[in-house]
Design an enzyme around this catalytic site. Structure first.
Site, PDB file in Angstrom:
ATOM      1  N   ASP A   1       0.841  -1.197   0.000  1.00 56.01           N
ATOM      2  CA  ASP A   1       0.000   0.000   0.000  1.00 56.01           C
ATOM      3  C   ASP A   1       0.875   1.245   0.000  1.00 56.01           C
ATOM      4  O   ASP A   1       1.644   1.477   0.931  1.00 56.01           O
ATOM      5  CB  ASP A   1      -0.902   0.000   1.244  1.00 56.01           C
ATOM      6  CG  ASP A   1      -1.833   1.204   1.291  1.00 56.01           C
ATOM      7  OD1 ASP A   1      -2.992   1.068   0.875  1.00 56.01           O
ATOM      8  OD2 ASP A   1      -1.386   2.279   1.746  1.00 56.01           O
TER       9      ASP A   1
ATOM     10  N   TYR B   1       3.089  10.025  -0.477  1.00 58.90           N
ATOM     11  CA  TYR B   1       4.204   9.432   0.257  1.00 58.90           C
ATOM     12  C   TYR B   1       5.535   9.681  -0.448  1.00 58.90           C
ATOM     13  O   TYR B   1       6.598   9.580   0.176  1.00 58.90           O
ATOM     14  CB  TYR B   1       4.025   7.928   0.432  1.00 58.90           C
ATOM     15  CG  TYR B   1       2.785   7.487   1.159  1.00 58.90           C
ATOM     16  CD1 TYR B   1       1.969   8.386   1.858  1.00 58.90           C
ATOM     17  CD2 TYR B   1       2.404   6.149   1.162  1.00 58.90           C
ATOM     18  CE1 TYR B   1       0.823   7.970   2.511  1.00 58.90           C
ATOM     19  CE2 TYR B   1       1.260   5.718   1.822  1.00 58.90           C
ATOM     20  CZ  TYR B   1       0.467   6.631   2.489  1.00 58.90           C
ATOM     21  OH  TYR B   1      -0.676   6.196   3.125  1.00 58.90           O
TER      22      TYR B   1
ATOM     23  N   LYS C   1      -2.889   5.948  -4.155  1.00 58.45           N
ATOM     24  CA  LYS C   1      -3.967   6.875  -3.809  1.00 58.45           C
ATOM     25  C   LYS C   1      -3.768   8.232  -4.490  1.00 58.45           C
ATOM     26  O   LYS C   1      -2.640   8.667  -4.712  1.00 58.45           O
ATOM     27  CB  LYS C   1      -4.023   7.082  -2.288  1.00 58.45           C
ATOM     28  CG  LYS C   1      -4.011   5.801  -1.473  1.00 58.45           C
ATOM     29  CD  LYS C   1      -3.992   6.078   0.021  1.00 58.45           C
ATOM     30  CE  LYS C   1      -3.660   4.832   0.805  1.00 58.45           C
ATOM     31  NZ  LYS C   1      -2.216   4.514   0.765  1.00 58.45           N
TER      32      LYS C   1
ATOM     33  N   HIS D   1      -7.733   9.697  -1.524  1.00 57.23           N
ATOM     34  CA  HIS D   1      -7.028   9.652  -0.239  1.00 57.23           C
ATOM     35  C   HIS D   1      -7.830  10.262   0.923  1.00 57.23           C
ATOM     36  O   HIS D   1      -7.812   9.738   2.038  1.00 57.23           O
ATOM     37  CB  HIS D   1      -5.671  10.356  -0.384  1.00 57.23           C
ATOM     38  CG  HIS D   1      -4.634   9.853   0.560  1.00 57.23           C
ATOM     39  ND1 HIS D   1      -3.301   9.784   0.243  1.00 57.23           N
ATOM     40  CD2 HIS D   1      -4.718   9.385   1.827  1.00 57.23           C
ATOM     41  CE1 HIS D   1      -2.622   9.302   1.269  1.00 57.23           C
ATOM     42  NE2 HIS D   1      -3.452   9.060   2.245  1.00 57.23           N
TER      43      HIS D   1
END
Length: 278
Positions: free
Chosen positions: A48, A53, A78, A111
């Site tokens: 994931d 990120y 996401k 998200h």
């Protein structure tokens, strides 16, 4: 070494997802390839990540170097808040797919609802088109509360396959979880161990069970999630901890132990409230 068979959760769109995965939230992009490679070697097949990120490329390199058949892997990413919209969602998805180096992703999530921007319904319609293109198998959401889910379904007719929410024994979001269950939306738990902000792993309901089963408190909480039917993806930068978190299929909590941990609900959120994260 024979890897344990990770249970799979059937999604409402006909696909299935490994119930236990590995997350890379706050994993240094420079370390992601090594860390994800370690996780894949330990046995994880569900990874994931997310655009925000900054480590999709590292995930992609680890996947490419693993030699594992693509069909054995389940990859989630996401869409970030500032990419919500129609064309912006298409462009963001293309960029994520390029960074991952994949032909498709297994699950693509909005998200956050970012309700003040009022673009999540428009974005969801774009997600429907991305799914129709065959470049994503399942579409879902993250951090959506029951009212957000209800509006999404009412206005589009498409039920998300999953809702990825903050969920741990001290913050179980029963209203959202009940809505999801009633609409056959699978619940994914992020922050499944409470992210260390509360002494969850030191509470007697957890430590007593750990002692009884000769496992760690973290293993107990992961097992609680599994027995409650949650999908989860604990993270660690250390290979030995990854292996420990994956070694949770050789014991089972009693119903009394599950109930005692469930009773730890305190409504203590470790992250932003979804109505305020815009």
């Amino acid at each position: 070494m024979t890897q344990p068979a990770v249970p799979r959760i059937q999604l409402n769109d006909g696909f299935s997802i490994p119930q236990l995965g590995f997350g890379v939230f706050k994993v240094d992009p420079n370390e992601t390839e090594r860390i994800v490679s370690d996780a894949l070697e330990v046995g994880y097949r569900h990874i994931d990540t997310a655009r925000i990120y900054g480590n999709e490329a590292g995930v992609g390199r680890a996947v490419a170097d693993s030699g594992l058949p693509r069909e054995e892997l389940f990859i989630t990413t996401k869409l970030w808040n500032d990419d919500q919209g129609t064309q912006s969602a298409f462009d963001a998805f293309d960029a994520s797919l390029d960074r991952l180096g994949l032909d498709y992703v297994d699950l693509y999530l909005i998200h956050w609802p970012a309700p003040a921007n009022d673009r999540y319904v428009e974005t969801w319609r774009a997600f429907e088109q991305i799914r129709e293109s065959g470049r994503v198998r399942s579409i879902g959401v993250s951090n959506f509360l029951a009212p957000h889910l209800e509006r999404l379904i009412d206005e589009t007719g498409t039920v998300p396959a999953v809702d990825q929410i903050e969920l741990h024994p001290q913050h179980q979001q029963p209203e959202t979880a009940a809505f999801a269950e009633a609409h056959d939306i699978a619940i994914q738990a992020w922050g499944p161990l409470g992210q260390g902000k509360y002494p969850l792993l030191e509470l007697p309901e957890v430590t007593d069970a750990a002692s009884t089963h000769d496992v760690t408190p973290a293993q107990v909480v992961i097992r609680w999630h599994l027995q409650r039917g949650h999908i989860l993806f604990p993270k660690s930068n250390r290979r030995e901890r990854m292996a420990e978190n994956f070694d949770v299929f050789g014991f089972e909590l009693t119903s009394a132990e599950v109930d005692a941990i469930t009773a730890l609900e305190r409504e203590v959120r470790v992250s932003s409230h979804p109505d305020e994260m815009n």
